[in-house]
Design a protein around this motif. Structure first.
Motif, mmCIF file in Angstrom:
data_model
loop_
_atom_site.group_PDB
_atom_site.id
_atom_site.type_symbol
_atom_site.label_atom_id
_atom_site.label_comp_id
_atom_site.label_asym_id
_atom_site.label_seq_id
_atom_site.Cartn_x
_atom_site.Cartn_y
_atom_site.Cartn_z
ATOM 1 N N SER A 17 0.810 -1.215 0.000
ATOM 2 C CA SER A 17 0.000 0.000 0.000
ATOM 3 C C SER A 17 0.842 1.264 0.000
ATOM 4 O O SER A 17 0.388 2.314 -0.397
ATOM 5 C CB SER A 17 -0.905 0.013 1.239
ATOM 6 N N ARG A 18 2.088 1.179 0.419
ATOM 7 C CA ARG A 18 2.934 2.354 0.504
ATOM 8 C C ARG A 18 3.602 2.612 -0.843
ATOM 9 O O ARG A 18 4.077 1.692 -1.503
ATOM 10 C CB ARG A 18 3.997 2.144 1.587
ATOM 11 N N LYS A 19 3.638 3.853 -1.266
ATOM 12 C CA LYS A 19 4.244 4.196 -2.543
ATOM 13 C C LYS A 19 5.727 3.855 -2.536
ATOM 14 O O LYS A 19 6.444 4.166 -1.603
ATOM 15 C CB LYS A 19 4.065 5.695 -2.812
ATOM 16 N N VAL A 20 6.186 3.210 -3.595
ATOM 17 C CA VAL A 20 7.608 2.887 -3.700
ATOM 18 C C VAL A 20 8.376 4.155 -4.024
ATOM 19 O O VAL A 20 8.075 4.848 -4.990
ATOM 20 C CB VAL A 20 7.845 1.822 -4.798
ATOM 21 N N VAL A 21 9.371 4.454 -3.209
ATOM 22 C CA VAL A 21 10.131 5.679 -3.388
ATOM 23 C C VAL A 21 11.356 5.431 -4.252
ATOM 24 O O VAL A 21 11.538 6.042 -5.293
ATOM 25 C CB VAL A 21 10.553 6.258 -2.017
ATOM 26 N N SER A 48 15.228 -3.998 13.133
ATOM 27 C CA SER A 48 16.250 -3.003 12.807
ATOM 28 C C SER A 48 16.390 -2.839 11.296
ATOM 29 O O SER A 48 16.627 -1.729 10.798
ATOM 30 C CB SER A 48 17.599 -3.392 13.432
ATOM 31 N N THR A 49 16.225 -3.926 10.541
ATOM 32 C CA THR A 49 16.303 -3.852 9.082
ATOM 33 C C THR A 49 15.146 -3.038 8.519
ATOM 34 O O THR A 49 15.333 -2.186 7.640
ATOM 35 C CB THR A 49 16.311 -5.259 8.464
ATOM 36 N N VAL A 50 13.945 -3.275 9.018
ATOM 37 C CA VAL A 50 12.781 -2.532 8.547
ATOM 38 C C VAL A 50 12.933 -1.040 8.855
ATOM 39 O O VAL A 50 12.619 -0.179 8.019
ATOM 40 C CB VAL A 50 11.485 -3.086 9.173
ATOM 41 N N LYS A 51 13.427 -0.715 10.027
ATOM 42 C CA LYS A 51 13.635 0.690 10.384
ATOM 43 C C LYS A 51 14.612 1.352 9.417
ATOM 44 O O LYS A 51 14.400 2.483 8.974
ATOM 45 C CB LYS A 51 14.146 0.800 11.818
ATOM 46 N N ALA A 52 15.688 0.634 9.081
ATOM 47 C CA ALA A 52 16.673 1.186 8.147
ATOM 48 C C ALA A 52 16.076 1.380 6.762
ATOM 49 O O ALA A 52 16.322 2.393 6.091
ATOM 50 C CB ALA A 52 17.889 0.268 8.076
ATOM 51 N N MET A 53 15.258 0.412 6.319
ATOM 52 C CA MET A 53 14.623 0.508 5.005
ATOM 53 C C MET A 53 13.700 1.722 4.929
ATOM 54 O O MET A 53 13.731 2.498 3.976
ATOM 55 C CB MET A 53 13.803 -0.748 4.704
ATOM 56 N N ARG A 54 12.869 1.870 5.936
ATOM 57 C CA ARG A 54 11.914 2.973 5.939
ATOM 58 C C ARG A 54 12.628 4.320 5.995
ATOM 59 O O ARG A 54 12.239 5.266 5.316
ATOM 60 C CB ARG A 54 10.947 2.840 7.119
ATOM 61 N N ALA A 55 13.671 4.411 6.809
ATOM 62 C CA ALA A 55 14.419 5.664 6.928
ATOM 63 C C ALA A 55 15.052 6.052 5.600
ATOM 64 O O ALA A 55 15.201 7.239 5.285
ATOM 65 C CB ALA A 55 15.485 5.544 8.012
ATOM 66 N N ALA A 56 15.427 5.042 4.799
ATOM 67 C CA ALA A 56 16.075 5.300 3.514
ATOM 68 C C ALA A 56 15.065 5.490 2.381
ATOM 69 O O ALA A 56 15.448 5.769 1.251
ATOM 70 C CB ALA A 56 17.023 4.146 3.170
ATOM 71 N N GLY A 57 13.773 5.326 2.664
ATOM 72 C CA GLY A 57 12.749 5.545 1.654
ATOM 73 C C GLY A 57 12.400 4.338 0.821
ATOM 74 O O GLY A 57 11.732 4.455 -0.207
#
Length: 243
Positions: A17-21, A48-57
């Protein structure tokens, strides 16, 4: 852990559902629970991996050998008793894609998330081997997180050479799985495939596009993923190939 409410809700809606950046990353997790009913995956490494992914867009897909809802492996408790960390893990595992569903998919990077049951789930999995092999041949980033490194063992390149051959690899175990025999077994299997095992005290090792270990420096890893995506898109320009 993620903050309650706002971040947790964002995780629950991320898949699909989230737009791919800047691309979508594959997070491959074990399907099998431990014998005592606990999840077989490295939950801390997953979060921790998911947090890094989201932070990087990046968007991400959580993938498992069997697919489906893996939450049955989580400890059962009332809603009031479940802590934020457990609720986040539940959301991540509630609708995993099966490896058979992503046979033709392309991802910005492949993360092989470890855990106590990764040894059995990943070692001889043909679909995982093909997924990793395709991405490796396109010089995209492959990460073996803790025991997830076992997912590299049977992968060969386009010349039928093991991708770990002559590569520097570090074997780290996930929290709560500090069994020296498992570490020795992993190192022995990788050596048989020609890997050069790093024995000094290092959390992680990068050897070209293959990264192994734990506690990765997010900024460095994300930078490498972006550079590989850019080169891939240039190489595939006009072919219709996408990430």
């Amino acid at each position: 852990a993620f903050s309650d409410g706002r971040m947790g809700a964002a995780i629950g809606g991320c898949q699909g559902s989230r737009k791919v950046v800047r691309g979508t990353v594959a997070l491959v997790v074990p399907s099998t629970a431990e014998s005592d009913g606990k999840p077989g995956l490295d939950q801390d490494g997953m979060i921790s991996t998911v947090k890094a992914m989201r932070a990087a867009g990046f968007d991400y897909h959580v993938i498992s050998p069997t697919g489906g809802n893996l939450c049955s492996a989580l400890p059962q408790s009332s809603t009031a008793q479940r802590d934020v960390r457990t609720r986040n893990i539940e959301m991540l595992l509630s609708s995993t894609k099966a490896l058979s569903e992503v046979k033709t998919a392309w991802y910005a990077a492949i993360f092989l998330i470890g855990g106590s049951t990764a040894m059995g789930d990943f070692k001889n999995n043909k679909e995982l081997r093909e997924l990793v092999g395709r991405h490796y041949d396109q010089n995209l980033v492959i990460l073996g997180v803790c025991e997830g490194v076992i997912g590299l063992l049977q992968v060969v390149d386009s010349q039928n050479k093991p991708i770990v051959k002559s590569r520097r690899v570090v074997v780290q175990l996930s929290p709560g799985n500090e069994d020296s025999k498992i570490k020795e077994q992993l190192e022995s299997l990788l050596k048989q495939k020609g890997a050069s095992i790093v024995t000094e005290n290092k959390d992680w090792i990068t050897d070209r596009t293959v990264i192994t270990g734990r506690n990765f420096p997010s900024s460095e890893v994300m930078s490498l993923i972006r550079s590989r995506i850019k080169d891939y898109k240039i190489a595939k320009a006009g072919t219709g190939a996408t990430l």
